[in-house]
Design an enzyme around this catalytic site. Structure first.
Site, PDB file in Angstrom:
ATOM      1  N   GLU A  21      -5.162  -2.212   3.591  1.00 58.49           N
ATOM      2  CA  GLU A  21      -5.333  -1.194   4.629  1.00 58.49           C
ATOM      3  C   GLU A  21      -6.764  -1.217   5.147  1.00 58.49           C
ATOM      4  OE1 GLU A  21      -4.094   2.792   3.823  1.00 58.49           O
ATOM      5  OE2 GLU A  21      -2.160   2.190   2.953  1.00 58.49           O
ATOM      6  N   GLU A  65      -1.917   3.467  -3.849  1.00 57.83           N
ATOM      7  CA  GLU A  65      -3.167   4.204  -4.065  1.00 57.83           C
ATOM      8  C   GLU A  65      -3.089   5.125  -5.287  1.00 57.83           C
ATOM      9  OE1 GLU A  65      -4.167   6.096  -0.344  1.00 57.83           O
ATOM     10  OE2 GLU A  65      -5.063   4.269   0.433  1.00 57.83           O
TER      11      GLU A  65
END
Length: 888
Positions: free
Chosen positions: A258, A189
């Site tokens: 995710e 991320e």
């Protein structure tokens, strides 16, 4: 005599032992992994992959085989995990790959069950994990700046990533070696914060990608939430919804690394839940619109044991509303409904992988659409032609309120709001995301004594109205306030918390003295005021002691403190206790976040002006005396002067407590009820169960009913309003012995240990409702009688499946009605239409069994009311086999 659950556990342990004995054996025929624009390619074949997120340190090794098996049974092809740098290298150059950090064993257990592994090395993980997975020693490296073009950071990062890759190679764990690893991840991320690093961030992304590829792992690498990932790295999506995600190159497939199928909880906050209807909708939409790899974050969340919870203020429980709960039990209906979804998607896999470009798109209404994957063009206004050998369709209704009937393939299809229907053959609906026919399971935390069994409430957790406490005999030791050891030191000025503690403890004591004159006392008495202690900013907790007495506390992330304090004439001891409750795990420049205090510390309101304590002489003491002595371990019990607890001494703050207890019989997971305590840490036989805190959630913001329709966010469906965020704490059976288990607690704020109880955690009640018009079982599609005759599938009646936990059986059917029953689980009631045979049929099929199947049709029960659509509603009780046999 061993119970079935015990025998099962022995078998699993033996299987694991056999696996370990043959550790060098391959789990698969060696195969290559690559990818194209459509999918991950395994052994030369495109695959649609379902992945289950499990973090190995958030469970114990004895739990791993069962968690992997439940994931596989639930339809997973892949297990995904982060690699936790600070767990593996807690001290620079000293590595830990044992116990909960035995990542090699975890990987081999995955391979032994025929599943693949996606290894997310990072090494930054976020994950609501302490310091985002970075070891704290890393921030002390001279000249270091995390996660940017910075050589000190790059050198350490490369060393760790290389160590992990080399270890996996040495253990033959990559796919081309016959192992389970098919994907790796570098960074995590980073795109969310890259802009804060300027050009250094862009260069770092390229460096990280090239470094990863240089390790010759032989499988693809992923960067999640990284839209500028280089061509050689797959960028992927992390979010609640990813159906509109497209990678940054046509040559890459759409991966969802995710899917946040729940959310984490924070101390003093509500507990988030995500409805399974919405989660299933999101997954179906992803595959409908071209997705190919999907991972649940989390499929099993687990527990933040020890001090691994992230910050600020994340709870010890990391249940995450996952399909498998914190204790390793199935969370129904989430697990079962998603299992059916996965089976439906797998039926579509031949069509999904056959289409090379975009699927055929059809607009069915203002907010309804179809995506068709077929071997040829399909005229959707007509029935499917014979020359189309492969065809699967997804019909979506994204309207949040209306059920809509659409026309396609020469037929009519009713679509509930916010739902997707899946048609593996472009004709028969096998699954709709909004129609849940799976059982609901009501969990219980029950007294370890079998004599208490009266329930007092309904919902996800049942509490019992009689308490049996873990012990009547406790011993205690008082923690000194302020400096207590030879390792304390003095320094002029305020030192940053982590620079002193190195995170070996949550606690850092700051002690100084303030001299107060009689003129100050007279001034305060005349004005009717108290002096104020002011701290510009503090995090996470500060406790203020004046002359040995707790004066005030403050909780928050870099919040100001302004508290009145009572000072006396002469010398006054001022002690500040700075506490961390998990280090920051997300954001840019983590190495600069720190802990403790920022800005000035001063006492104001004196006659002659403020006293600036920022440059005063302070005495520093790291940690607790009991911590240094390791009072929580069995072998160090003689290192403190324990005394018996006296009832009139309770509650008492900054106090250690200890007792012993016997393990409950059976194999059910165990929960420790700490609702009577305040804040602190708890250990069992030297193992850190984690932090505890009975901070209460706000009284408002929760709803009795959660509407699955519409976009989900973490505050949409919450529970636990007006109650402590967490009261129950998982104690793994792996850490217990039959008797004389040591329980040690450090209590900060004053709780009552005499009311601590030990409970077993299991599914007590199971319920289901299935309509006679529901879909036939998905297993029908693979049945030999129907493989070549799909038109007969609609003749198959739906089924109700009921299942207790392992080692439990259905001991009673407390409600059964085939007809028009109303209500919900634990509140069912008969309608005007009711088959008299309902109870006897279900009892005969289910009672005394761990699981059962009941066909929902007039043929099974008789027709109690013609021309009326009927349903079967059942409520049953689950009981451990040993208890059931003792009653018999």
């Amino acid at each position: 005599m061993l119970g079935l659950a015990t025998i099962h556990g022995v078998i699993v342990a033996l299987a694991a032992a056999v696996l370990w004995a043959g550790a060098s054996a391959a789990f698969f025929e060696p195969f290559n992994v690559s990818y194209d624009h459509r999918a991950i390619i395994i052994g030369g074949k495109r695959r649609m992959l379902i992945s289950a997120g499990i973090h190995y340190p958030r469970a114990t090794p004895d739990m791993w085989p069962g968690l992997i098996a439940k994931s596989k049974e639930g339809g997973a092809d892949v297990i995904q995990t982060y690699v936790f740098w600070n767990g593996h290298e807690p001290i620079r150059g000293q590595y830990n790959f044992e116990g909960r950090y035995d990542i090699v064993k975890f990987a081999k257990l995955i391979g032994s069950q025929g599943l693949y592994l996606h290894l997310r090395i990072g090494p930054y993980v976020c994950a609501e994990w302490n310091f985002g997975g970075f070891p704290v020693w890393l921030r002390d490296t001279p000249g270091i700046v995390f996660r940017t073009k910075n050589k000190p950071f790059e050198d350490e990062m490369q060393k760790f990533v290389k160590k992990i890759v080399d270890m996996m190679k040495q253990e033959n764990l990559f796919s081309w070696q016959g192992g389970p690893i098919i994907l790796l991840q570098i960074e995590n991320e980073y795109g969310n914060i890259e802009g804060q690093y300027g050009q250094g961030g862009k260069e770092y992304v390229k460096w990280a990608a090239n470094m990863a590829l240089s390790l010759d792992a032989g499988v693809p690498w992923v960067m999640c939430r990284q839209n500028d990932a280089p061509e050689t790295i797959i960028d992927s999506c992390n979010a609640f919804y990813c159906d509109d995600f497209r990678p940054n190159s046509y040559r890459k497939p759409a991966l969802w690394t995710e899917d946040w199928n729940g959310w984490y909880a924070s101390w003093g906050g509500r507990v988030p839940h995500r409805p399974v209807e919405d989660n299933a909708f999101a997954v179906a939409r992803f595959f409908q619109r071209g997705g190919s790899f999907h991972n649940y974050y989390m499929f099993f969340g687990g527990t933040n044991f020890d001090r691994t919870a992230g910050g600020p203020l994340q709870t010890t429980s990391y249940d995450y509303d996952a399909p498998v709960d914190e204790y390793g039990l199935l969370a129904q209906p989430k697990w079962g409904h998603l299992k059916d979804l996965h089976a439906a998607i797998k039926l579509c896999e031949p069509a999904l992988v056959a289409v090379d470009d975009a699927p055929q798109y059809v607009k069915l209404g203002s907010m309804q659409e179809a995506h068709i994957y077929s071997s040829g063009f399909v005229d959707t206004r007509k029935s499917l032609p014979q020359n189309v050998s492969i065809c699967s369709a997804f019909l979506a209704n994204i309207d949040e309120r209306k059920t809509v009937t659409v026309q396609i393939f020469g037929g009519s299809y009713s679509l509930p709001p916010w739902s997707v229907s899946i048609l593996p053959d472009c004709k028969h609906v096998v699954f709709n995301t909004a129609k849940v026919a799976t059982q609901t399971s009501i969990k219980t935390v029950e007294s370890a004594s079998p004599s208490f069994s009266n329930t007092t409430g309904t919902g996800d957790i049942i509490l019992y109205d009689k308490d049996t406490y873990i012990s009547k005999t406790w011993m205690t030791f008082h923690e000194p306030i302020g400096a207590w050891g030879n390792n304390s030191f003095t320094y002029q000025g305020i030192l940053e918390h982590l620079n002193v503690t190195k995170d070996i403890s949550d606690y850092l004591w700051y002690s100084t003295r303030i001299n107060i004159t009689d003129e100050d006392i007279s001034f305060w008495e005349e004005k009717g005021i108290y002096p104020l202690l002011t701290i510009d900013k503090t995090r996470d907790v500060v406790r203020i002691f004046v002359n040995g007495h707790l004066s005030a506390s403050q909780v928050g992330k870099w919040v100001p403190v302004k508290e009145p304090i009572h000072l006396v004439q002469g010398s006054n001891d001022l002690v500040l206790l700075s506490e961390t409750v998990g280090l920051q795990n997300y954001g840019a420049f983590l190495e600069k976040d720190g802990a403790g205090f920022r800005g000035q510390i001063k006492v104001s309101g004196l006659k002659n002006g403020d006293i600036d304590l920022s440059d005063a002489l302070w005495t520093y003491q790291v940690g607790l005396k009991g911590e240094l002595a390791k009072l929580y371990t069995p072998e160090n019990q003689e290192s403190a002067d324990w005394i018996d607890v006296q009832p009139d001494s309770i509650p008492s703050s900054f106090t250690w407590y200890r007792t012993t207890f016997d393990a409950p019989e059976g194999d059910d997971p165990i929960a420790l009820d700490l609702g009577s305590m305040g804040k602190g840490q708890v250990w069992v036989n030297g193992h850190g169960i984690g932090r505890y805190w009975t901070l209460v959630a706000p009284k408002n913001g929760c709803r009795d009913y959660c509407d699955y329709r519409g976009a989900y966010h973490e505050n949409k469906c919450t529970t636990n309003c007006g109650l402590p965020t967490q009261s129950w704490y998982h104690v793994p059976r792996e850490w217990l012995q039959a008797s004389n288990n040591l329980l040690v607690i450090f209590e900060e704020t004053g709780g009552n240990p005499l009311k601590i109880s030990l409970r077993v955690h299991s599914t007590a009640t199971i319920c289901a409702r299935v309509w006679e018009t529901d879909y036939p079982p998905l297993s029908t599609w693979s049945h030999p009688d129907f493989v070549n005759c799909k038109n007969l599938i609609n003749e198959v009646a739906p089924e109700m499946h009921l299942r207790c936990d392992e080692g439990h059986i259905i001991s009673a059917i407390t409600f059964a009605s085939y007809g028009t029953p109303s209500g919900s689980c634990q509140k069912f009631s008969q309608g005007k239409c009711h088959a008299a045979t309902s109870l006897s049929v279900v009892t005969e099929a289910c009672q005394g069994r761990n699981n059962c199947t009941v066909t929902v049709s007039n043929r099974t029960f008789g027709d109690p009311c013609r021309r009326t659509t009927k349903a079967l509603a059942v409520e049953a009780t689950c009981t451990s086999i040993s208890r059931y046999q003792s009653v018999l």
